[in-house]
Motif scaffolding. Structure first.
Motif, PDB file in Angstrom:
ATOM      1  N   THR A 149      -4.673   1.228   1.638  1.00 13.77           N
ATOM      2  CA  THR A 149      -4.110   1.864   2.554  1.00 13.77           C
ATOM      3  C   THR A 149      -4.455   3.340   2.648  1.00 13.77           C
ATOM      4  OG1 THR A 149      -2.443   0.492   2.804  1.00 13.77           O
ATOM      5  CG2 THR A 149      -1.989   2.380   3.668  1.00 13.77           C
ATOM      6  N   VAL A 150      -5.042   4.213   3.380  1.00 16.18           N
ATOM      7  CA  VAL A 150      -5.644   5.552   3.277  1.00 16.18           C
ATOM      8  C   VAL A 150      -4.845   6.547   4.507  1.00 16.18           C
ATOM      9  CG1 VAL A 150      -7.390   6.942   3.269  1.00 16.18           C
ATOM     10  CG2 VAL A 150      -7.842   4.650   2.544  1.00 16.18           C
ATOM     11  N   THR A 151      -4.296   7.543   3.747  1.00 21.87           N
ATOM     12  CA  THR A 151      -3.552   8.321   4.632  1.00 21.87           C
ATOM     13  C   THR A 151      -4.347   9.879   4.516  1.00 21.87           C
ATOM     14  OG1 THR A 151      -1.982   9.077   3.114  1.00 21.87           O
ATOM     15  CG2 THR A 151      -1.240   7.517   4.372  1.00 21.87           C
ATOM     16  N   GLY A 193      -5.946   2.931   9.487  1.00 19.65           N
ATOM     17  CA  GLY A 193      -5.500   3.419   8.212  1.00 19.65           C
ATOM     18  C   GLY A 193      -5.804   2.701   6.858  1.00 19.65           C
ATOM     19  N   ARG A 194      -7.105   2.031   7.032  1.00 19.05           N
ATOM     20  CA  ARG A 194      -7.438   1.390   5.795  1.00 19.05           C
ATOM     21  C   ARG A 194      -8.797   1.542   5.542  1.00 19.05           C
ATOM     22  NH1 ARG A 194      -6.586  -4.066   8.568  1.00 19.05           N
ATOM     23  NH2 ARG A 194      -8.435  -4.463   9.277  1.00 19.05           N
ATOM     24  N   THR A 195      -9.344   1.210   4.330  1.00 16.59           N
ATOM     25  CA  THR A 195     -10.466   1.293   3.919  1.00 16.59           C
ATOM     26  C   THR A 195     -10.779  -0.308   3.235  1.00 16.59           C
ATOM     27  OG1 THR A 195     -10.874   3.330   3.704  1.00 16.59           O
ATOM     28  CG2 THR A 195     -12.311   1.924   2.262  1.00 16.59           C
ATOM     29  N   VAL A 196     -11.927  -0.853   3.377  1.00 14.36           N
ATOM     30  CA  VAL A 196     -11.988  -2.293   3.055  1.00 14.36           C
ATOM     31  C   VAL A 196     -13.389  -1.894   1.991  1.00 14.36           C
ATOM     32  CG1 VAL A 196     -12.766  -4.806   3.117  1.00 14.36           C
ATOM     33  CG2 VAL A 196     -11.128  -3.643   4.667  1.00 14.36           C
ATOM     34  N   LYS A 200      -3.935   3.835  -1.504  1.00 14.44           N
ATOM     35  CA  LYS A 200      -2.900   2.907  -2.472  1.00 14.44           C
ATOM     36  C   LYS A 200      -3.805   1.589  -2.207  1.00 14.44           C
ATOM     37  CE  LYS A 200       1.603   4.775  -2.179  1.00 14.44           C
ATOM     38  NZ  LYS A 200       2.843   4.342  -1.958  1.00 14.44           N
ATOM     39  N   VAL A 201      -3.892   1.022  -3.359  1.00 17.32           N
ATOM     40  CA  VAL A 201      -4.300  -0.626  -3.121  1.00 17.32           C
ATOM     41  C   VAL A 201      -3.537  -1.458  -2.628  1.00 17.32           C
ATOM     42  CG1 VAL A 201      -5.400  -2.366  -4.635  1.00 17.32           C
ATOM     43  CG2 VAL A 201      -5.862  -0.103  -5.333  1.00 17.32           C
TER      44      VAL A 201
END
Length: 75
Positions: A10-12, A43-46, A71-72
């Protein structure tokens, strides 16, 4: 069948597609990272890594160095 490990963060702090491109390029430059795919709207990176995996703390630190909080997500 792929032997990669997949991690979702999760990326902010992302505001645009250029933020996503910066994140993807920075992560893909790291040893052991095969692919990073960031979605601003989700709002995420994989991140796909070698089976031994890249150090998740390093991935989070790289995102922090770019000005984002990550956050993972639990698997």
């Amino acid at each position: 069948m792929s032997n990669n490990s997949t991690h979702t963060f999760t990326v902010t702090g992302m505001r645009s597609a250029s933020c996503a491109r910066r994140i993807d390029r920075a992560l893909e430059d790291l040893p052991g990272v095969h692919r990073a795919q960031t979605s601003v709207t989700a709002g995420r990176t994989v991140v796909d890594t070698d089976p031994s995996g890249a150090d998740l703390d390093v991935l989070v630190a790289v995102l922090a160095s770019l000005g984002f909080t990550a956050k993972v997500q639990a698997s």
